[in-house]
Design a protein around this motif. Sequence first.
Motif, PDB file in Angstrom:
ATOM      1  N   PHE A  10      60.574  55.287  43.657  1.00  0.00           N
ATOM      2  CA  PHE A  10      59.426  55.662  42.837  1.00  0.00           C
ATOM      3  C   PHE A  10      59.715  55.478  41.359  1.00  0.00           C
ATOM      4  O   PHE A  10      58.877  55.006  40.601  1.00  0.00           O
ATOM      5  CB  PHE A  10      59.030  57.105  43.135  1.00  0.00           C
ATOM      6  N   GLN A  38      57.727  52.918  38.999  1.00  0.00           N
ATOM      7  CA  GLN A  38      56.931  53.502  37.929  1.00  0.00           C
ATOM      8  C   GLN A  38      57.079  52.704  36.650  1.00  0.00           C
ATOM      9  O   GLN A  38      56.138  52.556  35.882  1.00  0.00           O
ATOM     10  CB  GLN A  38      57.374  54.940  37.689  1.00  0.00           C
ATOM     11  N   ASN A  57      48.896  57.937  39.305  1.00  0.00           N
ATOM     12  CA  ASN A  57      49.951  56.970  39.627  1.00  0.00           C
ATOM     13  C   ASN A  57      50.833  57.488  40.768  1.00  0.00           C
ATOM     14  O   ASN A  57      51.521  58.488  40.640  1.00  0.00           O
ATOM     15  CB  ASN A  57      50.788  56.714  38.376  1.00  0.00           C
ATOM     16  N   ILE A  58      50.763  56.760  41.862  1.00  0.00           N
ATOM     17  CA  ILE A  58      51.487  57.192  43.054  1.00  0.00           C
ATOM     18  C   ILE A  58      52.967  57.406  42.802  1.00  0.00           C
ATOM     19  O   ILE A  58      53.561  58.366  43.271  1.00  0.00           O
ATOM     20  CB  ILE A  58      51.363  56.132  44.163  1.00  0.00           C
ATOM     21  N   PHE A  59      53.537  56.494  42.060  1.00  0.00           N
ATOM     22  CA  PHE A  59      54.989  56.546  41.874  1.00  0.00           C
ATOM     23  C   PHE A  59      55.397  57.744  41.036  1.00  0.00           C
ATOM     24  O   PHE A  59      56.375  58.419  41.334  1.00  0.00           O
ATOM     25  CB  PHE A  59      55.480  55.252  41.244  1.00  0.00           C
ATOM     26  N   ALA A  60      54.627  57.991  40.005  1.00  0.00           N
ATOM     27  CA  ALA A  60      54.937  59.145  39.164  1.00  0.00           C
ATOM     28  C   ALA A  60      54.774  60.436  39.945  1.00  0.00           C
ATOM     29  O   ALA A  60      55.565  61.374  39.795  1.00  0.00           O
ATOM     30  CB  ALA A  60      54.038  59.151  37.937  1.00  0.00           C
ATOM     31  N   ASN A  83      66.160  55.206  43.302  1.00  0.00           N
ATOM     32  CA  ASN A  83      64.912  55.875  43.660  1.00  0.00           C
ATOM     33  C   ASN A  83      63.734  54.910  43.528  1.00  0.00           C
ATOM     34  O   ASN A  83      63.401  54.431  42.451  1.00  0.00           O
ATOM     35  CB  ASN A  83      64.723  57.092  42.755  1.00  0.00           C
ATOM     36  N   GLN A 126      57.686  60.756  42.453  1.00  0.00           N
ATOM     37  CA  GLN A 126      58.995  60.911  41.836  1.00  0.00           C
ATOM     38  C   GLN A 126      59.312  62.371  41.604  1.00  0.00           C
ATOM     39  O   GLN A 126      60.444  62.807  41.732  1.00  0.00           O
ATOM     40  CB  GLN A 126      59.036  60.162  40.505  1.00  0.00           C
ATOM     41  N   SER A 130      46.845  50.835  44.246  1.00  0.00           N
ATOM     42  CA  SER A 130      47.578  51.818  43.454  1.00  0.00           C
ATOM     43  C   SER A 130      49.085  51.698  43.665  1.00  0.00           C
ATOM     44  O   SER A 130      49.857  52.330  42.961  1.00  0.00           O
ATOM     45  CB  SER A 130      47.102  53.231  43.785  1.00  0.00           C
TER      46      SER A 130
END
Lengths: 341, 341
Positions: B55, B59, A53-56, B53, A59, B118
């Motif tokens: 991300f 998420q 997961n890109i966002f995780a 943020n 972050q 993604s």
Amino acid sequence: MTAKKIKNMEEFSKVSGISRPTLSKYFHDPESVRKTTKAKVESALEEYDYRPNIFAINQNRKLTKTIGILVPYLADPFFAEIVRMIERQCIEAGFWPIVFSAHGERELENNALATLKSLRPAGALIAPMGRNSDLDVLRAFTDEVPTVVFDSNVAVGKAFVGSNNFQSIPLMVDYLCRTGEPPCFLEMPPVNPNANKRRDAYCMAMERLGHDPQVIQTAGGDWGFERIGLEEGVRLIDERSLPSDTILCSNDRLAIGLLAAAYQKGLRVGHGPGCALRIAGHDDHPWSRFTCPPLTTVSQDYRAIAERSVHILFGIMSGEDAEEERPEILFEGKLVMRASA
Amino acid sequence: MTAKKIKNMEEFSKVSGISRPTLSKYFHDPESVRKTTKAKVESALEEYDYRPNIFAINQNRKLTKTIGILVPYLADPFFAEIVRMIERQCIEAGFWPIVFSAHGERELENNALATLKSLRPAGALIAPMGRNSDLDVLRAFTDEVPTVVFDSNVAVGKAFVGSNNFQSIPLMVDYLCRTGEPPCFLEMPPVNPNANKRRDAYCMAMERLGHDPQVIQTAGGDWGFERIGLEEGVRLIDERSLPSDTILCSNDRLAIGLLAAAYQKGLRVGHGPGCALRIAGHDDHPWSRFTCPPLTTVSQDYRAIAERSVHILFGIMSGEDAEEERPEILFEGKLVMRASA
DNA sequence: AACATATTTTTGCGCGCGTAAAATTTCGAT
DNA sequence: ATCGAAATTTTACGCGCGCAAAAATATGTT
């Protein structure tokens, strides 16, 4: 791969038999794990459909793999082309380029900068609009993000890469003076440092050769350069107020508009007999070779600018902070002699 | 705003006196909170430098505010221009457009699609490359992301928006036949559905008028259309193998190359006396009005295509799944008569 | 076979925010 | 002033992964 969908790294850890931290390491850099582990991960990847997961990821990582690219106007072929090359470079190096265009507006440039900043990119390559930029915003951005400035030398960022207008313009002025009437200079309201430098370089070159500089400044501050060249060209021709039969335009797009004006007014452009005007540009835009007549211009080395910018940025990102001075890399222009002048 | 930097929503909650969940609501949609609360938040925002943020937001939200845009070749002015309009629309609606270009390569298109997927975008607007696209990848993408396809009608996604080639091409053929010699048709190897449709439309229109269709297919499969038009044009003129003095090109960029070829060979282009060739294009590219002579073409309604695409996508995103059929919106082209034909 | 080193596993916390449920406050209308 | 609806606060958990430290295992060398 089969239909099996994996939700997160935890699950993928189970089915692949590799622990989660190791997987984390692998996805960050596949070469950082043992070859046998790498093979195991990759065979599992073929069987199961999983992408972190890109966002995780972003972050939690202090350094992302994102590279921000900002240009003032993406529909300008110069920027479209250079962005194309920069993107390619970034992808090959395993980074994620993300492109923003200010569309010629200050507010959108600020917006893009703010968005980009909150993306916490590993670095950025920006071509500021220049006069229309918000210097404070630019500075706040470059204070946080390692940035290379290209094309338009606004005094921010860790380095600048562009063309040497004080070499390229005289090159053209010399050529034009050598082969015919000394040129006048057609420019737009100077929207960025380049515009100013080109005018100054023109004036200096003319004076050095003992000629009177003749600058014609057009109205209009938007990015429809061709239209401006056409409209102003028609006006100048109608009013017979062109101070010379040779016109050096501050960039190719303006010159293309001027070519259209000359055509419309029945003036033949070129350096042969029977030609009423000589028109030259600057930049060697992608389609300048396809105008009628093909445009004489000075080329900017797109590829070199793109490659060097990216190279320098990567250097800065990997901590080569040794540079005390903000380096300014200027590429030399080459005379591109075609039929228009 | 002062120098005070706020790290996260928790801290901003403290200094603003608004609870974190309410702040969360505010940032999701400022209108969803009470006016007085909104005012409090916004005055605090002026005093403190804080942005949620990205991300962390994405998420946790099932629906992001991201809109993916994918085009086959961003350095093509048609796409540059249409992307510019789409981006603007998205920003105005409070979304985050993110632009990808396949740079004419299948692998990069697949890459962009994977990256985009993604990113879990709320929706996507894509112009597939067409023949060179990986249909399975496209399908896998559109299965997950609400997608509107534009320009190139590959049979994926929830809707298509583009131009009606079967209206626009006959329009031009009729005009050309009415005013001079029936045109031959210059095309490139069909890289996308449009190319095929345009050729077929040309043939049908010619036959309907009782003429023999004459299709000239050029070599070369890359995106340097002008170059191809120039080189093939020079060859055709040298070989005297043009079947007609009127040439309809499958798009403006090809026509621009052909104009350059005619110029180089000393052939005057236009419909007046003393003209050896008539050349027409299709699309009304941004710079077609600046060629010499200005290019006669059929306009695509850029703005309409952009606006309708975005509008339909927003409809789909907000759950208007009522549509059983995949709608195909086709805009009519308008004849743009200039000097070249 | 024994050892030093490199790599992986285990364990567990933290990132910044979404979101749900219940308790509390605010607001406008009567 | 009273009431009910709407908004906000409180509390608490979850998201998917980065990352650190210690323990366990694998690898290569002599």
